[in-house]
Design an enzyme around this catalytic site. Structure first.
Site, PDB file in Angstrom:
ATOM      1  N   ASP A  68      -3.243  -1.480  -2.889  1.00  0.00           N
ATOM      2  CA  ASP A  68      -4.540  -1.880  -2.338  1.00  0.00           C
ATOM      3  C   ASP A  68      -5.701  -1.133  -2.988  1.00  0.00           C
ATOM      4  O   ASP A  68      -6.799  -1.682  -3.145  1.00  0.00           O
ATOM      5  CB  ASP A  68      -4.570  -1.697  -0.824  1.00  0.00           C
ATOM      6  CG  ASP A  68      -4.277  -0.273  -0.392  1.00  0.00           C
ATOM      7  OD1 ASP A  68      -3.729   0.505  -1.194  1.00  0.00           O
ATOM      8  OD2 ASP A  68      -4.578   0.071   0.768  1.00  0.00           O
ATOM      9  N   SER A 125       0.805  -1.229   0.000  1.00  0.00           N
ATOM     10  CA  SER A 125       0.000   0.000   0.000  1.00  0.00           C
ATOM     11  C   SER A 125       0.835   1.275   0.000  1.00  0.00           C
ATOM     12  O   SER A 125       0.509   2.246   0.692  1.00  0.00           O
ATOM     13  CB  SER A 125      -0.941  -0.007   1.215  1.00  0.00           C
ATOM     14  OG  SER A 125      -1.718  -1.167   1.235  1.00  0.00           O
ATOM     15  N   ARG A 171       8.446   6.309  -2.269  1.00  0.00           N
ATOM     16  CA  ARG A 171       8.594   6.893  -0.930  1.00  0.00           C
ATOM     17  C   ARG A 171       7.656   6.153   0.016  1.00  0.00           C
ATOM     18  O   ARG A 171       6.625   5.638  -0.377  1.00  0.00           O
ATOM     19  CB  ARG A 171       8.249   8.383  -0.939  1.00  0.00           C
ATOM     20  CG  ARG A 171       6.825   8.686  -1.399  1.00  0.00           C
ATOM     21  CD  ARG A 171       6.495  10.163  -1.344  1.00  0.00           C
ATOM     22  NE  ARG A 171       5.176  10.431  -1.929  1.00  0.00           N
ATOM     23  CZ  ARG A 171       4.975  10.718  -3.201  1.00  0.00           C
ATOM     24  NH1 ARG A 171       6.009  10.779  -4.022  1.00  0.00           N
ATOM     25  NH2 ARG A 171       3.756  10.926  -3.664  1.00  0.00           N
TER      26      ARG A 171
END
Length: 523
Positions: free
Chosen positions: A231, A178, A193
């Site tokens: 997700d 995610s 990141r």
């Protein structure tokens, strides 16, 4: 040193040790609590800070839309608009056994899904809570933990019965990760990141799929990692599986994100790949980064600035820090601490427990808003049990009103993100559905209704035709699995280095069917 105004302080001993001091200035029954009038005066100030007008929302939507367009056409943008190389929608005929690993912002989930076709399935799952230490330590250790949990799950689910793994059975694994990754194929992803407060070292810029494969080999697991997926993309595909009108998916939980289907011809930055321009591809927006660094469009308060400056990623994820579940409790805590310093709250009481960053969980805001008692006994319990503080009814009413202001602002800003995609794609006239998921959307009281209200404020009369269904909290967890079809690769006009797969997100159908916004055209 003398005790602070908050009733707490510290002294450094000759040995170098620090001794904490906590004092009371008056007897408990004589504490000078704030009056109802005083708290009402302060509340008016915060109403002006946290209230978002329809006009301001429309301005945010306009800027948001431009940012999305920029991310589609140029690389290395603040909102990256990541191509997922997920083409088209599931047929509903998929069958087989699949493993899934879901690394979210709070939990790690492992599940076994058996697809039976025609929308039928069986699921077995286990959830593991992630510690703050695991979120910050070396990245390879984090993936080793994921593999260890997967090994435990496999070993405890071997058997001959339904919903069990057969001895020696090798299964494909879909890894739901995610966090924003750049992808050139479906089983690869370089972490752009960390978000949601993660900061695991030696991970950003590396292929997290390869790192996880290394952990799988370490634990000698007979599992093949076949796909790495976000997700939100999984939510998009699964929501469409339940409701074919679904064209957008959003997640409002520890973090926030959106995904939708875009025409390949409108994704300028991948034009050189030679993909069929008539095809549709899922785009992972990673919109939590909207308005980062420059801070030109979002209504940041001084409390939001403190949250940003003291975070592990200052300047980044500006949108996420205003609306996600990780930060809402901290925003409220900062307001309370300011009022303590000003001598408005808790005079003579020891407030040192409130001074710890992120000690005030967003779940507390949810409990405050849902407190059904006249005396607000739930709020009494929160401050007494967790912070050893006495409160008056006027203070408790203020806390609940403040929680409502912060929660409502988050929902209305969330509506701005949805409206930006709806406007960009021209979905309002034809109507569409928006699949929604995440703990904030599912569990925070009134959040979905406030998003609905926000969409109405943005779209005017047409906003009345926004329909949404928010179920009661359920123990059923949304699960993810990947169906990997090698034949698909030969059927698509895509470069050989790009893998294609069918992604499906499975949940209680009764729950997920209600779990959508429906944007319908005017009658």
């Amino acid at each position: 040193m003398p005790a602070s105004r908050r009733g707490s302080g510290s002294v450094t001993l000759p040995t170098g040790q620090t001794l904490a001091i906590h004092t009371r200035t008056q007897d408990e029954e004589d504490l000078p609590h704030a009056t109802k009038k005083t708290m009402a005066d302060h509340l008016r100030k915060y109403e002006s800070l946290f209230t978002l007008t329809p006009q301001r929302m429309r301005m945010i939507v306009e800027a948001f839309t431009e940012t999305l367009e920029l991310g589609l056409n140029k690389t290395n943008q603040i909102v990256p608009m990541i191509p997922t190389y997920v083409f088209g929608w599931p047929s509903g005929k998929e069958t087989g056994d699949f493993l899934a690993l879901d690394l979210g912002g709070t939990n790690l989930r492992v599940c076994l899904v058996t697809l039976q076709g025609e929308g039928k399935f069986e699921i077995t799952q286990t959830k593991y809570r992630l510690t703050e230490e695991q979120k910050q330590e070396d990245g390879q250790k984090l993936f080793d933990f994921c593999a260890e949990c997967l090994k435990t799950f496999v070993e405890t689910n071997i058997g001959e019965g339904p919903g069990q793994l057969k001895p020696g059975q090798s299964l494909p694994l879909g890894f739901t990760f995610s966090y924003p990754c750049s992808q050139e194929r479906i089983d690869h992803g370089e972490l752009i990141r960390w978000t949601k407060g993660f900061g695991a070292t030696n991970t950003e810029g590396r292929d997290v799929a390869e790192m996880f494969k290394k952990s799988l080999e370490k634990y000698e697991l007979p599992i093949q990692l076949t796909a790495l997926i976000n997700d939100t993309t999984g939510t998009l595909i699964a929501s469409h599986y339940v409701n074919p009108r679904t064209k957008i998916a959003v997640i409002f939980g520890t973090g926030c994100n959106a995904a939708y289907m875009e025409h390949v011809k409108d994704i300028g930055k991948i034009e050189h790949l030679g993909i069929d321009p008539g095809a549709e591809m899922a785009i992972n927006c990673e919109w939590g980064a909207f308005d980062s660094f420059e801070h030109e469009h979002l209504p940041r308060t001084k409390y939001d600035a403190v949250v940003d400056d003291t975070s592990n990623k200052p300047g980044e994820q500006a949108f996420e820090k205003l609306i996600s579940g990780r930060y809402l409790g901290e925003i409220l805590r900062l307001v309370i601490c300011e009022l303590i310093d000003e001598g408005v709250l808790f005079l003579g009481q020891n407030t040192y427990k409130l001074e710890k960053p992120y000690c005030f969980d967003t779940a507390f805001l949810s409990l405050m808003e849902s407190d059904p008692t006249d005396e607000l006994l739930m709020i009494i319990g929160i401050f007494t049990h967790f912070f050893a503080l006495e409160t008056t009814l006027a203070e408790r009413q203020f806390f609940r009103a403040l929680a409502m202001l912060i929660g409502r602002r988050a929902a209305r800003l969330s509506a701005c993100g949805i409206a930006a995609i709806v406007s960009k794609q021209g979905y309002l006239e034809e109507g569409c559905s928006v699949g929604a998921d995440g703990s904030l959307y599912n569990k925070y009281p009134g959040f979905a209704d406030r998003v609905h209200e926000g969409l109405q404020d943005i779209f005017g009369d047409k906003g009345r035709y926004v329909r949404h269904y928010c179920p009661a909290p359920s123990a059923n967890l949304v699960l993810i699995f990947i169906s990997y079809d090698k034949k698909q690769k030969r059927r698509r006009s895509v470069p050989p280095r790009l893998s294609v797969f069918n992604v499906m997100r499975v949940a209680s159908l009764e729950r997920l069917d209600k779990h959508v916004f429906s944007l319908r055209p005017m009658l």
